[in-house]
Enzyme design. Structure first.
Site, PDB file in Angstrom:
ATOM      1  N   LYS A 175       0.759  -1.267  -0.184  1.00 40.15           N
ATOM      2  CA  LYS A 175       0.106  -0.047   0.152  1.00 40.15           C
ATOM      3  C   LYS A 175       0.865   1.119  -0.033  1.00 40.15           C
ATOM      4  CE  LYS A 175      -2.008   2.677   3.119  1.00 40.15           C
ATOM      5  NZ  LYS A 175      -1.841   4.015   2.462  1.00 40.15           N
ATOM      6  N   GLU A 249      10.013   1.060  10.207  1.00 34.59           N
ATOM      7  CA  GLU A 249      11.056   2.181  10.163  1.00 34.59           C
ATOM      8  C   GLU A 249      10.312   3.404  10.480  1.00 34.59           C
ATOM      9  OE1 GLU A 249      14.205   1.693   9.657  1.00 34.59           O
ATOM     10  OE2 GLU A 249      14.362  -0.305   9.086  1.00 34.59           O
TER      11      GLU A 249
HETATM   12  P1  NAD Z   1       2.406   7.966   8.124  1.00 36.64           P
HETATM   13  O1  NAD Z   1       2.727   7.149   9.497  1.00 36.64           O
HETATM   14  O2  NAD Z   1       1.153   8.779   8.198  1.00 36.64           O
HETATM   15  O3  NAD Z   1       1.805   6.999   6.976  1.00 36.64           O
HETATM   16  C1  NAD Z   1       2.900   6.003   6.585  1.00 36.64           C
HETATM   17  C2  NAD Z   1       1.813   4.831   5.851  1.00 36.64           C
HETATM   18  O4  NAD Z   1       1.245   4.200   6.860  1.00 36.64           O
HETATM   19  C3  NAD Z   1       0.769   5.386   5.043  1.00 36.64           C
HETATM   20  O5  NAD Z   1       1.003   4.509   3.604  1.00 36.64           O
HETATM   21  C4  NAD Z   1      -0.322   5.423   5.723  1.00 36.64           C
HETATM   22  O6  NAD Z   1      -1.476   5.425   4.717  1.00 36.64           O
HETATM   23  C5  NAD Z   1      -0.373   4.241   6.421  1.00 36.64           C
HETATM   24  N1  NAD Z   1      -1.111   4.139   7.699  1.00 36.64           N
HETATM   25  C6  NAD Z   1      -1.635   5.159   8.477  1.00 36.64           C
HETATM   26  N2  NAD Z   1      -2.390   4.703   9.501  1.00 36.64           N
HETATM   27  C7  NAD Z   1      -2.253   3.395   9.384  1.00 36.64           C
HETATM   28  C8  NAD Z   1      -2.724   2.398  10.275  1.00 36.64           C
HETATM   29  N3  NAD Z   1      -3.604   2.671  11.204  1.00 36.64           N
HETATM   30  N4  NAD Z   1      -2.433   1.085   9.932  1.00 36.64           N
HETATM   31  C9  NAD Z   1      -1.755   0.823   8.769  1.00 36.64           C
HETATM   32  N5  NAD Z   1      -1.066   1.700   7.827  1.00 36.64           N
HETATM   33  C10 NAD Z   1      -1.471   3.050   8.206  1.00 36.64           C
HETATM   34  O7  NAD Z   1       3.629   8.675   7.477  1.00 36.64           O
HETATM   35  P2  NAD Z   1       4.003   9.456   6.379  1.00 36.64           P
HETATM   36  O8  NAD Z   1       3.297  10.847   6.851  1.00 36.64           O
HETATM   37  O9  NAD Z   1       3.533   8.946   5.142  1.00 36.64           O
HETATM   38  O10 NAD Z   1       5.493   9.674   6.501  1.00 36.64           O
HETATM   39  C11 NAD Z   1       6.314  10.380   7.186  1.00 36.64           C
HETATM   40  C12 NAD Z   1       6.863   9.488   8.241  1.00 36.64           C
HETATM   41  O11 NAD Z   1       7.634   8.587   7.838  1.00 36.64           O
HETATM   42  C13 NAD Z   1       7.841  10.423   9.011  1.00 36.64           C
HETATM   43  O12 NAD Z   1       7.642  10.177  10.329  1.00 36.64           O
HETATM   44  C14 NAD Z   1       9.097   9.807   8.940  1.00 36.64           C
HETATM   45  O13 NAD Z   1      10.100   9.979   9.725  1.00 36.64           O
HETATM   46  C15 NAD Z   1       8.801   8.427   8.732  1.00 36.64           C
HETATM   47  N6  NAD Z   1       9.694   7.682   7.671  1.00 36.64           N
HETATM   48  C16 NAD Z   1      10.860   6.942   8.219  1.00 36.64           C
HETATM   49  C17 NAD Z   1      11.759   6.425   7.382  1.00 36.64           C
HETATM   50  C18 NAD Z   1      12.866   5.522   7.878  1.00 36.64           C
HETATM   51  O14 NAD Z   1      13.653   4.681   7.539  1.00 36.64           O
HETATM   52  N7  NAD Z   1      12.813   5.417   9.270  1.00 36.64           N
HETATM   53  C19 NAD Z   1      11.935   6.627   6.159  1.00 36.64           C
HETATM   54  C20 NAD Z   1      11.067   7.618   5.708  1.00 36.64           C
HETATM   55  C21 NAD Z   1       9.769   8.062   6.249  1.00 36.64           C
END
Ligand code: NAD
Length: 475
Positions: A175, A249
């Site tokens: 997804k 991550e």
């Molecule tokens: P997010 O957590 O809002 O969303 C990430 C994904 O999770 C999306 O596809 C979203 O639709 C899905 N999601 C949201 N709620 C969910 C749930 N309850 N169950 C299952 N899936 C769900 O994050 P974002 O805003 O898309 O990305 C930014 C974040 O990602 C920042 O916190 C950043 O630090 C982190 N990030 C971490 C790394 C790493 O390698 N550690 C790399 C890139 C981004």
């Protein structure tokens, strides 16, 4: 012209969602709606997981060499399609060439590395560890993997999951973020010619429905999420219901620890790049400078002009800029909320820029305290804070004093101090005299609330496979 309505990719085919809801896909540099993506339903999840399950037995029969050869063909296909993939990624995330083009190269490199790593997996030697018995370790796939990607690096983060999941013999359902499905749907079109049907499936939609639906599905045996720490906690809680393995991550709040003997010009150049890369929407962003009070003034003198020299784009020029927009109006408002709530002093930036699109100036804030929200929480925008410390011990203690543990950098010309810092910093990656470069051969992993599991490197294959002990009686 009405924007194109996209489809899901299931069982090797393009299929319409069972639902009729769609999300607008917006170019954040221009504010234009460039496509519509289905907001998948529970039925979409069910169909995709079934397709992945159906493809699993055959895929498990493939040898590592066969899987590697398909991943190598995928790498070649991505390389040949780099121009189009970059076009999609830049129009969906507002990435300048300087940021987006190297990402496609990194994706190609990652696919090639994982293809090679799949063929050289190590296990303890087969042998007689108990008299009269021969023991061996088998490495087996986990089953169907549920992969959930963020919006900041839509293609790269997804490929960091798809490649090792498939290399280890799993099939998967991915997804993408609701906001950024374009590049992975293009990747699916490339993969259609290479991977057997059902091995990789993609459903677009919301986290609460499609994401959570995947995590809760009893046939999913490993969930890999890259996203916010709060999302990681929710995913982990849901996965606990079925004892499903999680690979997370999550967020970061990377310190940049600058000792008095550091090369300050190099620090300024490093922060100019790593603090504002991808408009600071980067889990590894160099967003929290801790500088020895002895050289604070000297650092400010070179750092402020370095930040001010960043070329920020606009709707017409973002492709050739150093820095693009933030992903959405909501993200812009969230970033501005952190800035306006901070009681610190803004040394440069601190404002939005006029649209169309969603723009925040590269910002540097001083006079902040260790306990301030802006020091403790991930802003995920072009905002860097700077604090003065007194002595090595305080610098390292403040660096460690956050819930996150993704990555950090230490800047010093003293070899002993750099090694002490590398040892004491509680982060999954520590750079010495640099901040941000990554390589496929080395692990990317978080400590603390930054996650569980490894991306890249040969370790990632452990996270997508199961070891089994087989013990035979010699009697
Ligand atoms: P997010 O957590 O809002 O969303 C990430 C994904 O999770 C999306 O596809 C979203 O639709 C899905 N999601 C949201 N709620 C969910 C749930 N309850 N169950 C299952 N899936 C769900 O994050 P974002 O805003 O898309 O990305 C930014 C974040 O990602 C920042 O916190 C950043 O630090 C982190 N990030 C971490 C790394 C790493 O390698 N550690 C790399 C890139 C981004």
């Amino acid at each position: 012209m009405a924007p194109t309505t996209l489809q899901n990719f299931v069982g090797g085919q393009w299929v319409d969602s069972f639902g009729t809801d769609v999300s607008p896909i917006v170019n954040p540099a221009t504010g234009e709606v460039i496509a519509q993506a289905p907001r998948g339903t529970e039925q979409d999840v069910e169909r995709a997981v079934s397709a992945a399950e159906a493809a699993l037995p055959e895929w498990m029969e493939t040898t590592p060499g066969e899987r590697a050869s398909m991943l190598l063909r995928l790498a070649d296909a991505v390389q040949a399609d780099a121009t189009e993939l970059f076009r999609l990624e830049s129009s969906n995330v507002g990435k300048p060439r300087s940021v987006g083009e190297p990402e496609i190269d990194a994706v190609v490199d990652n696919l090639r590395f994982i293809a090679g790593a799949a063929r050289v997996v190590e296990v303890p030697g087969t042998g007689e560890y108990l008299r009269g018995y021969t023991s061996m370790v088998r490495r087996e796939p986990l089953g169907v993997a549920g992969l959930i990607a963020p919006w900041n690096y839509p293609l790269m983060m997804a490929v960091w999951k798809v490649a090792p999941a498939l290399a280890a013999g799993n099939t998967c359902v991915l997804k993408p973020s609701r906001m950024t499905p374009l590049s992975m749907l293009r990747f699916a079109e490339l993969a259609r010619e290479i991977l057997p049907a059902g091995v990789m499936n993609i459903i677009t939609g919301d986290g609460s429905r499609v994401g959570n639906g995947l995590v809760a599905h009893p046939s999913i045996r490993v969930v890999s999420l890259t996203g916010d720490t709060a999302t990681g906690k929710a995913v982990m809680a849901t996965a606990a219901q079925t004892i499903t393995r999680v690979h997370l991550e999550l967020g970061g709040k990377a310190p940049v620890v600058v000792f008095a003997d550091a090369n300050l010009e190099a620090v300024a150049e490093g922060v100019k790049v790593a603090g504002y890369w991808n408009a600071g929407q980067e889990c590894a962003a160099a967003c929290r400078i801790l500088v020895d009070e002895l050289v604070y003034d000297d650092l400010i003198e070179v750092l402020v002009p370095a930040i001010q020299s960043l070329k920020v784009g606009d709707a017409g020029s973002y492709l050739d800029a150093d820095m693009g927009p933030v992903i959405s109006a909501q993200q812009r408002d969230q970033v501005m909320g952190y800035i306006t709530r901070s009681t610190g002093t803004i040394l440069t930036g601190g404002k939005t820029l006029p649209g169309p699109g969603f723009w925040v100036e590269p910002t540097l804030i001083t006079d902040v305290a260790q306990t301030d929200e802006i020091v403790q929480r991930e802003v995920f925008g072009p905002v860097v804070t700077i604090q003065k410390f007194s002595g090595e011990e305080q610098g390292l203690a403040w660096a460690n004093d956050v819930n996150y543990g993704l990555c950090a950098s230490a800047w010093t010309s003293d070899v002993g101090r750099s090694l002490r810092a590398a040892r004491q910093l509680r982060f999954g990656t520590v750079w010495l005299n640099d901040h941000l470069p990554l390589v496929s051969e080395m692990p990317w992993t978080g400590m603390g609330e930054s996650g569980i599991g490894r991306d890249m490197s040969r370790y990632v294959l452990d996270d997508y496979s199961q070891v089994k002990h087989v013990m035979a009686s010699l009697a």
